[in-house]
Design a protein around this motif. Structure first.
Motif, PDB file in Angstrom:
ATOM      1  N   HIS A  43       3.315   5.535  -5.859  1.00 16.03           N
ATOM      2  CA  HIS A  43       3.072   5.381  -7.297  1.00 16.03           C
ATOM      3  C   HIS A  43       2.066   6.433  -7.757  1.00 16.03           C
ATOM      4  O   HIS A  43       2.263   7.095  -8.786  1.00 16.03           O
ATOM      5  CB  HIS A  43       2.562   3.961  -7.559  1.00 16.03           C
ATOM      6  CG  HIS A  43       2.622   3.523  -8.977  1.00 16.03           C
ATOM      7  ND1 HIS A  43       3.800   3.301  -9.659  1.00 16.03           N
ATOM      8  CD2 HIS A  43       1.626   3.238  -9.871  1.00 16.03           C
ATOM      9  CE1 HIS A  43       3.538   2.908 -10.887  1.00 16.03           C
ATOM     10  NE2 HIS A  43       2.216   2.866 -11.045  1.00 16.03           N
ATOM     11  N   ILE A  44       1.011   6.630  -6.979  1.00 19.49           N
ATOM     12  CA  ILE A  44      -0.011   7.617  -7.316  1.00 19.49           C
ATOM     13  C   ILE A  44       0.553   9.034  -7.241  1.00 19.49           C
ATOM     14  O   ILE A  44       0.224   9.882  -8.075  1.00 19.49           O
ATOM     15  CB  ILE A  44      -1.252   7.442  -6.426  1.00 19.49           C
ATOM     16  CG1 ILE A  44      -1.956   6.128  -6.799  1.00 19.49           C
ATOM     17  CG2 ILE A  44      -2.215   8.617  -6.561  1.00 19.49           C
ATOM     18  CD1 ILE A  44      -3.025   5.685  -5.831  1.00 19.49           C
ATOM     19  N   PRO A  49       0.813  -1.228   0.000  1.00 17.32           N
ATOM     20  CA  PRO A  49       0.000   0.000   0.000  1.00 17.32           C
ATOM     21  C   PRO A  49       0.842   1.272   0.000  1.00 17.32           C
ATOM     22  O   PRO A  49       0.463   2.271  -0.632  1.00 17.32           O
ATOM     23  CB  PRO A  49      -0.830  -0.113   1.286  1.00 17.32           C
ATOM     24  CG  PRO A  49      -0.862  -1.568   1.600  1.00 17.32           C
ATOM     25  CD  PRO A  49       0.445  -2.130   1.101  1.00 17.32           C
ATOM     26  N   ALA A  50       1.978   1.261   0.677  1.00 19.33           N
ATOM     27  CA  ALA A  50       2.862   2.441   0.672  1.00 19.33           C
ATOM     28  C   ALA A  50       3.422   2.671  -0.724  1.00 19.33           C
ATOM     29  O   ALA A  50       3.475   3.812  -1.201  1.00 19.33           O
ATOM     30  CB  ALA A  50       3.990   2.260   1.687  1.00 19.33           C
ATOM     31  N   LEU A  51       3.822   1.584  -1.384  1.00 18.94           N
ATOM     32  CA  LEU A  51       4.324   1.708  -2.761  1.00 18.94           C
ATOM     33  C   LEU A  51       3.230   2.219  -3.691  1.00 18.94           C
ATOM     34  O   LEU A  51       3.485   3.069  -4.550  1.00 18.94           O
ATOM     35  CB  LEU A  51       4.867   0.372  -3.260  1.00 18.94           C
ATOM     36  CG  LEU A  51       6.207  -0.053  -2.680  1.00 18.94           C
ATOM     37  CD1 LEU A  51       6.501  -1.506  -3.031  1.00 18.94           C
ATOM     38  CD2 LEU A  51       7.320   0.864  -3.176  1.00 18.94           C
ATOM     39  N   ALA A  83       9.129  14.408 -15.394  1.00 16.16           N
ATOM     40  CA  ALA A  83      10.131  13.341 -15.451  1.00 16.16           C
ATOM     41  C   ALA A  83      10.403  12.781 -14.053  1.00 16.16           C
ATOM     42  O   ALA A  83      10.562  11.563 -13.881  1.00 16.16           O
ATOM     43  CB  ALA A  83      11.424  13.858 -16.086  1.00 16.16           C
ATOM     44  N   GLY A  84      10.453  13.660 -13.057  1.00 10.56           N
ATOM     45  CA  GLY A  84      10.610  13.192 -11.675  1.00 10.56           C
ATOM     46  C   GLY A  84       9.439  12.324 -11.247  1.00 10.56           C
ATOM     47  O   GLY A  84       9.621  11.289 -10.602  1.00 10.56           O
ATOM     48  N   GLY A  85       8.228  12.732 -11.610  1.00 12.84           N
ATOM     49  CA  GLY A  85       7.044  11.935 -11.310  1.00 12.84           C
ATOM     50  C   GLY A  85       7.089  10.596 -12.010  1.00 12.84           C
ATOM     51  O   GLY A  85       6.755   9.554 -11.420  1.00 12.84           O
ATOM     52  N   PHE A  86       7.527  10.601 -13.277  1.00 16.49           N
ATOM     53  CA  PHE A  86       7.656   9.341 -14.003  1.00 16.49           C
ATOM     54  C   PHE A  86       8.678   8.437 -13.317  1.00 16.49           C
ATOM     55  O   PHE A  86       8.452   7.232 -13.172  1.00 16.49           O
ATOM     56  CB  PHE A  86       8.055   9.576 -15.462  1.00 16.49           C
ATOM     57  CG  PHE A  86       8.269   8.294 -16.207  1.00 16.49           C
ATOM     58  CD1 PHE A  86       7.188   7.576 -16.692  1.00 16.49           C
ATOM     59  CD2 PHE A  86       9.541   7.788 -16.395  1.00 16.49           C
ATOM     60  CE1 PHE A  86       7.377   6.372 -17.357  1.00 16.49           C
ATOM     61  CE2 PHE A  86       9.746   6.591 -17.052  1.00 16.49           C
ATOM     62  CZ  PHE A  86       8.654   5.879 -17.547  1.00 16.49           C
ATOM     63  N   GLY A  87       9.802   9.017 -12.898  1.00 20.65           N
ATOM     64  CA  GLY A  87      10.825   8.230 -12.214  1.00 20.65           C
ATOM     65  C   GLY A  87      10.290   7.585 -10.945  1.00 20.65           C
ATOM     66  O   GLY A  87      10.530   6.399 -10.685  1.00 20.65           O
ATOM     67  N   LEU A  88       9.536   8.355 -10.156  1.00 21.40           N
ATOM     68  CA  LEU A  88       8.948   7.819  -8.931  1.00 21.40           C
ATOM     69  C   LEU A  88       7.948   6.704  -9.258  1.00 21.40           C
ATOM     70  O   LEU A  88       7.959   5.639  -8.636  1.00 21.40           O
ATOM     71  CB  LEU A  88       8.267   8.935  -8.129  1.00 21.40           C
ATOM     72  CG  LEU A  88       7.580   8.522  -6.833  1.00 21.40           C
ATOM     73  CD1 LEU A  88       8.574   7.876  -5.868  1.00 21.40           C
ATOM     74  CD2 LEU A  88       6.908   9.736  -6.202  1.00 21.40           C
TER      75      LEU A  88
END
Length: 146
Positions: free
Chosen positions: A26-27, A20-22, A65-70
């Motif tokens: 992810h969201i 759930p944390a992942l 890009a940072g969001g995509f990386g996360l």
């Protein structure tokens, strides 16, 4: 490490909070990605035309890009906990295909110099981008139900 018959990261599969944390992270990554893409794409369509496109692109696409990386890192971690099940899931396979198409679309957008010429083709590519990312999100949600 092996969990049951699936290889993966044991702590993700066995922890009550890890998956759930992942998913939550992810969201957050998806929100950063899509929110900044929509902002940038709105500018390509002419919104806030007083903002220089390249300056906004540097900021918003960097955050995207940072969001995509996360999202990618958390997605890989979640995938590692159940690769067999996910590879057999039609929604997951479609999601991965759409991700690839979104990447190709973005590469084509930049390769053709759309930042210097935000023309009709650039605007069409932003619509394709938005559609692909929304479909990626929808497929991601459907993974649990297919």
């Amino acid at each position: 490490m092996t969990v049951g018959s699936s290889s993966g990261i044991a702590w993700i599969a066995t922890s009550a909070w890890a998956y759930p944390a992942l998913e939550s992270l992810h969201i957050v990554g998806i929100a950063l990605l899509l929110g900044n893409l929509v902002l940038f794409e709105a500018r390509v369509w002419g919104a806030a035309s007083e903002l220089p496109l390249r300056s906004l692109a540097r900021l918003s696409l960097g955050l995207a890009a940072g969001g995509f990386g996360l999202a990618a890192l958390t997605g890989i971690a979640m995938f590692s906990s159940q690769p067999g099940e996910l590879l057999a899931n039609r929604a997951f396979v479609i999601k991965m295909t759409l991700l690839m198409l979104a990447g190709l679309n973005a590469a084509f957008f930049h390769a053709r110099g759309s930042l210097d010429a935000p023309d009709a083709t650039a605007r069409a590519l932003t619509l394709i981008s938005l559609g692909l990312w929304l479909a990626v999100i929808a497929c991601g949600r459907w993974i649990a139900y297919v």
